[in-house]
Scaffold this motif. Structure first.
Motif, PDB file in Angstrom:
ATOM      1  N   TYR A  16       0.834  -1.199   0.000  1.00 45.03           N
ATOM      2  CA  TYR A  16       0.000   0.000   0.000  1.00 45.03           C
ATOM      3  C   TYR A  16       0.870   1.251   0.000  1.00 45.03           C
ATOM      4  O   TYR A  16       1.652   1.474  -0.899  1.00 45.03           O
ATOM      5  CB  TYR A  16      -0.981  -0.041   1.171  1.00 45.03           C
ATOM      6  N   ASP A  17       0.789   2.059   1.044  1.00 38.14           N
ATOM      7  CA  ASP A  17       1.569   3.294   1.075  1.00 38.14           C
ATOM      8  C   ASP A  17       2.700   3.233   2.099  1.00 38.14           C
ATOM      9  O   ASP A  17       3.382   4.214   2.315  1.00 38.14           O
ATOM     10  CB  ASP A  17       0.662   4.484   1.369  1.00 38.14           C
ATOM     11  N   GLN A  18       2.869   2.096   2.741  1.00 35.51           N
ATOM     12  CA  GLN A  18       3.878   2.003   3.796  1.00 35.51           C
ATOM     13  C   GLN A  18       4.546   0.634   3.785  1.00 35.51           C
ATOM     14  O   GLN A  18       3.884  -0.381   3.576  1.00 35.51           O
ATOM     15  CB  GLN A  18       3.216   2.224   5.149  1.00 35.51           C
ATOM     16  N   SER A  33       1.949 -15.293  13.133  1.00 30.81           N
ATOM     17  CA  SER A  33       2.491 -14.321  12.198  1.00 30.81           C
ATOM     18  C   SER A  33       2.115 -12.944  12.730  1.00 30.81           C
ATOM     19  O   SER A  33       0.976 -12.722  13.151  1.00 30.81           O
ATOM     20  CB  SER A  33       1.889 -14.529  10.808  1.00 30.81           C
ATOM     21  N   ILE A  34       3.083 -12.044  12.735  1.00 25.70           N
ATOM     22  CA  ILE A  34       2.825 -10.676  13.192  1.00 25.70           C
ATOM     23  C   ILE A  34       3.415  -9.717  12.167  1.00 25.70           C
ATOM     24  O   ILE A  34       4.517  -9.941  11.660  1.00 25.70           O
ATOM     25  CB  ILE A  34       3.392 -10.431  14.610  1.00 25.70           C
ATOM     26  N   THR A  35       2.653  -8.684  11.838  1.00 28.41           N
ATOM     27  CA  THR A  35       3.099  -7.684  10.869  1.00 28.41           C
ATOM     28  C   THR A  35       3.231  -6.344  11.566  1.00 28.41           C
ATOM     29  O   THR A  35       2.334  -5.924  12.298  1.00 28.41           O
ATOM     30  CB  THR A  35       2.106  -7.579   9.694  1.00 28.41           C
ATOM     31  N   PHE A  36       4.373  -5.697  11.330  1.00 30.56           N
ATOM     32  CA  PHE A  36       4.661  -4.375  11.878  1.00 30.56           C
ATOM     33  C   PHE A  36       4.800  -3.377  10.739  1.00 30.56           C
ATOM     34  O   PHE A  36       5.225  -3.742   9.640  1.00 30.56           O
ATOM     35  CB  PHE A  36       6.000  -4.367  12.629  1.00 30.56           C
ATOM     36  N   LYS A  37       4.504  -2.112  11.001  1.00 34.54           N
ATOM     37  CA  LYS A  37       4.897  -1.043  10.091  1.00 34.54           C
ATOM     38  C   LYS A  37       6.410  -0.936  10.199  1.00 34.54           C
ATOM     39  O   LYS A  37       6.955  -0.914  11.307  1.00 34.54           O
ATOM     40  CB  LYS A  37       4.273   0.290  10.511  1.00 34.54           C
ATOM     41  N   LYS A  38       7.088  -0.875   9.086  1.00 36.04           N
ATOM     42  CA  LYS A  38       8.550  -0.862   9.122  1.00 36.04           C
ATOM     43  C   LYS A  38       9.099   0.400   9.777  1.00 36.04           C
ATOM     44  O   LYS A  38      10.081   0.350  10.507  1.00 36.04           O
ATOM     45  CB  LYS A  38       9.134  -1.014   7.718  1.00 36.04           C
ATOM     46  N   GLY A  39       8.464   1.532   9.550  1.00 36.57           N
ATOM     47  CA  GLY A  39       8.979   2.799  10.052  1.00 36.57           C
ATOM     48  C   GLY A  39       9.035   2.905  11.559  1.00 36.57           C
ATOM     49  O   GLY A  39      10.041   3.316  12.135  1.00 36.57           O
ATOM     50  N   ASP A  40       7.960   2.513  12.240  1.00 37.91           N
ATOM     51  CA  ASP A  40       7.922   2.677  13.696  1.00 37.91           C
ATOM     52  C   ASP A  40       7.674   1.367  14.458  1.00 37.91           C
ATOM     53  O   ASP A  40       7.574   1.362  15.673  1.00 37.91           O
ATOM     54  CB  ASP A  40       6.854   3.701  14.091  1.00 37.91           C
ATOM     55  N   LEU A  41       7.561   0.264  13.711  1.00 38.67           N
ATOM     56  CA  LEU A  41       7.345  -1.070  14.266  1.00 38.67           C
ATOM     57  C   LEU A  41       6.088  -1.179  15.135  1.00 38.67           C
ATOM     58  O   LEU A  41       6.043  -1.930  16.093  1.00 38.67           O
ATOM     59  CB  LEU A  41       8.584  -1.565  15.026  1.00 38.67           C
TER      60      LEU A  41
END
Length: 75
Positions: A16-18, A33-41
């Motif tokens: 998407y956008d991130q 399974s866990i998904t984090f935003k890469k920028g701020d986790l």
């Protein structure tokens, strides 16, 4: 010794956008399974896999923080 084992980690740079980071791991003899935003986790979602299906995971803040630190060190 860690209470979990990360089996696989994927950095999705076109989500998407991130950018996102997904870690597949075992914890207490179950697959997650866990998904984090890469920028701020920050956590995007977390799933536990049972009987051939995925369900929202109910993970403690402590285990999420341990995995977050591990993921941060790997990326």
């Amino acid at each position: 010794m860690k209470p979990y084992e990360i089996l696989n980690m994927i950095i999705d740079e076109e989500a998407y956008d991130q950018e996102e980071v997904t870690a597949d791991f075992t914890y207490q003899d179950e697959d997650y399974s866990i998904t984090f935003k890469k920028g701020d986790l920050e956590v995007v979602n977390a799933w536990v896999f049972k009987n051939g299906t995925s369900l929202p995971a109910n993970l403690s803040e402590n285990i999420i923080e341990l995995i977050r630190v591990d993921v941060k060190n790997r990326i």
